[in-house]
Scaffold this motif. Structure first.
Motif, PDB file in Angstrom:
ATOM      1  N   GLY A 386     -44.236 -28.064 -30.101  1.00  0.00           N
ATOM      2  CA  GLY A 386     -45.032 -28.779 -31.481  1.00  0.00           C
ATOM      3  C   GLY A 386     -45.394 -27.448 -31.970  1.00  0.00           C
ATOM      4  O   GLY A 386     -44.932 -26.279 -32.220  1.00  0.00           O
ATOM      5  N   VAL A 387     -46.259 -27.763 -33.038  1.00  0.00           N
ATOM      6  CA  VAL A 387     -46.943 -26.794 -33.982  1.00  0.00           C
ATOM      7  C   VAL A 387     -48.409 -26.523 -33.457  1.00  0.00           C
ATOM      8  O   VAL A 387     -49.071 -27.767 -33.294  1.00  0.00           O
ATOM      9  CB  VAL A 387     -46.615 -27.270 -35.404  1.00  0.00           C
ATOM     10  CG1 VAL A 387     -45.074 -26.957 -35.829  1.00  0.00           C
ATOM     11  CG2 VAL A 387     -47.191 -28.559 -35.684  1.00  0.00           C
ATOM     12  N   LEU A 388     -49.044 -25.569 -33.836  1.00  0.00           N
ATOM     13  CA  LEU A 388     -50.412 -25.316 -33.399  1.00  0.00           C
ATOM     14  C   LEU A 388     -51.310 -26.056 -34.864  1.00  0.00           C
ATOM     15  O   LEU A 388     -51.147 -26.384 -35.922  1.00  0.00           O
ATOM     16  CB  LEU A 388     -50.732 -23.618 -33.483  1.00  0.00           C
ATOM     17  CG  LEU A 388     -52.294 -23.320 -33.201  1.00  0.00           C
ATOM     18  CD1 LEU A 388     -52.626 -23.972 -31.924  1.00  0.00           C
ATOM     19  CD2 LEU A 388     -52.118 -21.726 -33.254  1.00  0.00           C
ATOM     20  N   SER A 389     -52.603 -26.568 -34.313  1.00  0.00           N
ATOM     21  CA  SER A 389     -53.638 -26.938 -35.132  1.00  0.00           C
ATOM     22  C   SER A 389     -55.041 -26.160 -34.891  1.00  0.00           C
ATOM     23  O   SER A 389     -55.377 -25.387 -34.018  1.00  0.00           O
ATOM     24  CB  SER A 389     -53.857 -28.499 -34.954  1.00  0.00           C
ATOM     25  OG  SER A 389     -54.327 -28.679 -33.648  1.00  0.00           O
ATOM     26  N   GLY A 390     -55.779 -26.296 -35.833  1.00  0.00           N
ATOM     27  CA  GLY A 390     -57.288 -25.574 -35.844  1.00  0.00           C
ATOM     28  C   GLY A 390     -58.161 -26.438 -34.844  1.00  0.00           C
ATOM     29  O   GLY A 390     -58.139 -27.545 -35.015  1.00  0.00           O
ATOM     30  N   ALA A 423     -47.598 -32.973 -31.702  1.00  0.00           N
ATOM     31  CA  ALA A 423     -46.001 -32.950 -31.167  1.00  0.00           C
ATOM     32  C   ALA A 423     -45.004 -32.983 -32.224  1.00  0.00           C
ATOM     33  O   ALA A 423     -44.343 -34.061 -32.512  1.00  0.00           O
ATOM     34  CB  ALA A 423     -45.845 -34.448 -30.366  1.00  0.00           C
ATOM     35  N   SER A 424     -44.539 -31.915 -32.850  1.00  0.00           N
ATOM     36  CA  SER A 424     -43.576 -31.857 -34.006  1.00  0.00           C
ATOM     37  C   SER A 424     -42.762 -30.683 -33.719  1.00  0.00           C
ATOM     38  O   SER A 424     -43.234 -29.532 -34.413  1.00  0.00           O
ATOM     39  CB  SER A 424     -44.318 -31.737 -35.546  1.00  0.00           C
ATOM     40  OG  SER A 424     -43.402 -31.734 -36.543  1.00  0.00           O
ATOM     41  N   PRO A 425     -42.218 -30.337 -32.635  1.00  0.00           N
ATOM     42  CA  PRO A 425     -41.377 -29.156 -32.372  1.00  0.00           C
ATOM     43  C   PRO A 425     -40.411 -28.566 -33.472  1.00  0.00           C
ATOM     44  O   PRO A 425     -39.432 -29.410 -33.805  1.00  0.00           O
ATOM     45  CB  PRO A 425     -40.764 -29.485 -31.163  1.00  0.00           C
ATOM     46  CG  PRO A 425     -40.797 -30.991 -31.106  1.00  0.00           C
ATOM     47  CD  PRO A 425     -41.752 -31.540 -31.899  1.00  0.00           C
ATOM     48  N   PRO A 426     -40.735 -27.478 -33.968  1.00  0.00           N
ATOM     49  CA  PRO A 426     -39.730 -26.765 -34.765  1.00  0.00           C
ATOM     50  C   PRO A 426     -38.192 -26.563 -34.041  1.00  0.00           C
ATOM     51  O   PRO A 426     -37.302 -26.783 -34.930  1.00  0.00           O
ATOM     52  CB  PRO A 426     -40.164 -25.619 -35.187  1.00  0.00           C
ATOM     53  CG  PRO A 426     -41.715 -25.631 -35.062  1.00  0.00           C
ATOM     54  CD  PRO A 426     -41.940 -26.816 -33.987  1.00  0.00           C
ATOM     55  N   LEU A 427     -38.271 -26.425 -32.818  1.00  0.00           N
ATOM     56  CA  LEU A 427     -36.965 -26.200 -32.218  1.00  0.00           C
ATOM     57  C   LEU A 427     -36.009 -27.325 -32.420  1.00  0.00           C
ATOM     58  O   LEU A 427     -35.014 -27.317 -32.758  1.00  0.00           O
ATOM     59  CB  LEU A 427     -37.019 -25.882 -30.801  1.00  0.00           C
ATOM     60  CG  LEU A 427     -35.966 -25.490 -29.983  1.00  0.00           C
ATOM     61  CD1 LEU A 427     -35.244 -24.331 -30.420  1.00  0.00           C
ATOM     62  CD2 LEU A 427     -36.320 -25.606 -28.490  1.00  0.00           C
TER      63      LEU A 427
END
Ligand code: BGC
Length: 733
Positions: A386-390, A423-427
């Motif tokens: 995924g991608v990180l959030s604050g 849950a938005s994986p760049p891979l």
């Protein structure tokens, strides 16, 4: 129904006459209330801690007030909404929402329409979930590169923040629900935020953070303004007569209501008389401040004549006025939750991510990547999941859940902040984009392995992350956890390396010269992975521009480290020694840069930052011609902009005016900007409306803006330092 009621518009009301009618209607309702009913409006519960949660059927969210069914006044169902409808600590299990990227990403679009669309999306989901008061609109300027909540704020320039923040709030309220702007004012750091005293010259404050709020309020007409935790020149935000009664309600004639931050009310009479209309999160005040202030104590104060009935009436009437002009009163929340178009909303988040990502470096046109690569190695950043959030109150539990959610064990935010990935994986998005390629992933924990895989690949994409959160500031601007060393090792193994940054704000890049490309994705939100892949492969050209300066060294910033670290350390030491009640001692932070926040500070100090405000590369190129400056009452500039490259793209011409602050310090100041999308070879003539307060000084005695006299230099730039066209603004507009 009275004549006034019949004629009242159903909100959101956009004009002063309509808002006046709302106030008249609100006054009429207040006249029908007894003392107890009036007082019941001026505080809100914190459902997560409230004993009355069951009694009122509150859902776990940020706030609640029961309203008054007898007069048709709805409950206030309050929730955080900086980046989406938050679900702090997953207290409403299964209740997911669409997560926008960081507010800095919205800031980087330089596009009020995109900001509006993001706000409108949040508001529509909030309404569908039956919330009607949103704690959105983070308008604080990003004065410090290390500040924990920069990801919830829009940038360092007041005109830019005011215009985009106002548009986002207008978007939220376009759903007939209320929104705040927050945190009024100068909540620029998290360290010791509840005890720190932000010291600044009054004129400088008017020309910087207050100007951002002033413009955001004009543009967005928020129903409510939330005060800050911190003190400003000696007074708490919620007790600041000069700022609330004087500036906000006086000079700006703000018609809505002023609520405190959660656990930020400290008194009854002082706060009520300074202009605070509503105490938020009662239960938190009880815990943090040892009492609640706007319930029984307020009744006593009114009965004793210490707070007049007229003032209490005004408090209630302002709440109702805000609810009326935002439309929340006349268009009640749905009786039960309704479903939303998730794909549509996710596409709004993706648009922000794509338009807000900033291409910082692109040597030898490393990007966009070719479709024909045969072997790609992706490293680090948990890009496989995924991608990180604050972290903090803005935390959205996004669709797809949280593939990583790490408990934080220390610091003031430990109880409510979690390091969470969407849950938005760049891979997966990269793999989908190049199905013929072999795409390998490694976590980066083993730098040797990462370097080995890199050496066997056509291209390496390293994801580097920096987690930022409410209630804490970054202790350093370096990427944490050995990521700098990892990047250097990998770069030594393969020079065809792209770094994708997922950071809360500026970081140092000691490896910059060793990598070919750097794409700053901020925290990219619900569809971050897809957006990053599309940017990397050139399905869309990067067009984000930095809304915050990236320093070349910590020492370049006005404050290289957060103030209050010594006090924080002393408190922690006392706690460790067994004093469970130890509290952080109050301290002051001097905002020595005054009105010259961000890029203006760098100019005055002669610092060359790593990347300046307004900067960002593209896969195409642009040319500016034929500048025309019109300096009448509504100053504006016109220019031709041509896409001189081979692909479609967007550019952001920025108009800077050279003017002095109240102390005579001359700098370039952003006065206008516009994001323009152009096809290859296309030319457009664009108008940039200039904000004249950007080149005015605040006359504290006369309480008015005074435009700087004479001819003022104007530059049209691609950043705060890269100026392409020059002219002059004439006249006394
Ligand atoms: C934050 C606010 C937020 C509030 C309610 C506070 O800790 O500073 O931004 O709206 O909590 O969750």
């Amino acid at each position: 129904m009275s004549e006034i009621e019949e004629n009242a518009e159903i909100g959101p009301v956009q004009d002063d006459a309509g808002i006046k009618a709302c106030r008249a209607r609100a006054d009429g309702l207040v006249r029908q209330m007894n003392l107890e009913e009036k007082v019941s409006f001026v505080s809100t519960y914190f459902p997560i801690l409230s004993e009355k949660a069951k009694q009122y059927g509150m859902v776990p969210s940020s706030g609640y007030n029961p309203g008054l069914a007898r007069l048709g006044i709805p409950e206030l169902r309050i929730n955080d909404a900086s980046l989406g409808v938050s679900n702090l600590l997953n207290a409403r299990p299964g209740d997911t929402a669409t997560a926008l990227p960081s507010a800095l990403a919205t800031g980087a679009t330089f596009d009020p329409e995109i900001a509006f669309a993001g706000g409108a999306m949040i508001g529509s989901e909030a309404r569908a979930k039956r919330f009607n008061v949103m704690l959105a609109g983070g308008i604080n300027l990003t004065r410090d590169p290390w500040a924990g909540r920069n990801f919830e704020y829009i940038g360092e320039d007041p005109v830019h923040t005011g215009r985009l923040g106002g548009a986002a709030v207008a978007g939220v309220q376009s759903n007939n629900i209320a929104s705040t702007v927050k945190h009024f004012v100068l909540n620029s750091q998290e360290t010791g935020r509840m005890v720190m005293d932000a010291r600044i010259d009054e004129g400088a404050l008017r020309e910087s953070d207050l100007l951002a709020f002033e413009i955001a309020i004009e543009v967005g007409r928020p129903a409510s303004v939330m005060t800050s935790y911190n003190k400003i020149n000696g007074e708490y935000g919620g007790e600041h007569d000069g700022l609330i009664n004087g500036v906000l309600k006086g000079d700006w004639a703000y018609p809505g209501w002023v609520m405190s931050d959660w656990g930020a009310t400290h008194s009854t009479c002082k706060a009520a008389l300074a202009g605070l209309d509503q105490e938020s999160g009662l239960e938190l005040d009880a815990v943090l401040n040892g009492a609640v202030f706007f319930t029984d104590r307020l009744v006593e104060a009114v009965n004793a004549g210490d707070v007049s009935v007229a003032r209490l009436d005004d408090m209630v009437s302002r709440i109702l006025t805000g609810m009326l002009y935002s439309g929340a009163m006349d268009d009640p929340a749905p009786a039960s939750e309704i479903s939303v178009d998730r794909d549509l909303n996710a596409s709004v988040a993706q648009t922000v991510a794509e338009a807000g990502a900033v291409l910082l470096r692109n040597e030898q046109s490393m990007l966009p990547l070719s479709d024909n690569l045969s072997r790609i190695t992706v490293i680090g950043g948990h890009a496989d999941v995924g991608v990180l959030s604050g972290g903090g109150s803005s935390q959205v539990r996004s669709h797809g859940g949280a593939p990583i959610e790490e408990q934080i064990n220390e610091g003031d935010g430990a109880w409510f902040c979690r390091m969470t990935y969407h849950a938005s994986p760049p891979l997966a998005a990269i793999c989908a984009r190049v199905p013929g390629a072999e795409v390998r992933f490694c976590s980066g924990e083993d730098a040797e392995l990462a370097a080995k895989l890199a050496s066997e690949s056509d291209v390496v994409v390293v994801f580097a992350t920096q987690w930022q959160s409410e209630a804490r500031d970054a202790s350093s601007l370096s990427l944490p956890g050995g990521q700098d060393e990892l990047i250097q090792k990998v770069a030594a193994a393969n020079s065809d390396i792209v770094v994708v940054l997922e950071t809360g704000g500026p970081v140092l890049m000691p490896w910059l010269d060793q990598v070919r490309a750097v794409l700053l994705a901020w925290y990219p939100g619900q569809r971050g992975g897809e957006a990053i892949a599309r940017l990397l492969f050139g399905d869309v050209s990067p067009s984000g521009r930095l809304p915050i300066t990236f320093p070349a060294a910590e020492e370049q910033a006005p404050r290289p480290k957060p103030g209050g670290l010594a006090q924080l350390k002393a408190r922690d030491a006392a706690k460790a020694a067994g004093d469970a009640k130890a509290r952080i001692e109050p301290f002051a932070v001097e905002y020595i840069e005054g009105a010259n926040v961000g890029y203006r500070w760098y100019e005055l100090m002669g610092h060359s930052p790593l990347f300046p405000f307004g900067y960002g590369l593209s896969y195409t190129s642009f040319r500016y011609d034929n500048l025309e400056i019109v300096g009448e009452e509504r100053p504006r500039v016109y220019l031709d902009i041509t896409n001189t490259g081979a692909c479609a793209g967007a550019d952001v011409p920025q108009a800077y005016v050279r003017a002095a602050d109240g102390e005579g310090k001359l700098t370039w100041r952003l006065a206008g900007f516009r994001r323009v999308e152009l096809g290859a070879g296309e030319t457009a003539r664009v108008e940039l409306e200039l904000e004249s307060r950007a080149f005015s000084v605040w006359d504290q005695e006369g309480r008015r803006w005074v435009r700087q006299p004479g001819q003022l230099p104007v530059a049209i730039g691609r950043s705060s330092v890269d100026h392409k066209l020059f002219g002059e603004l004439t006249g006394d507009s």
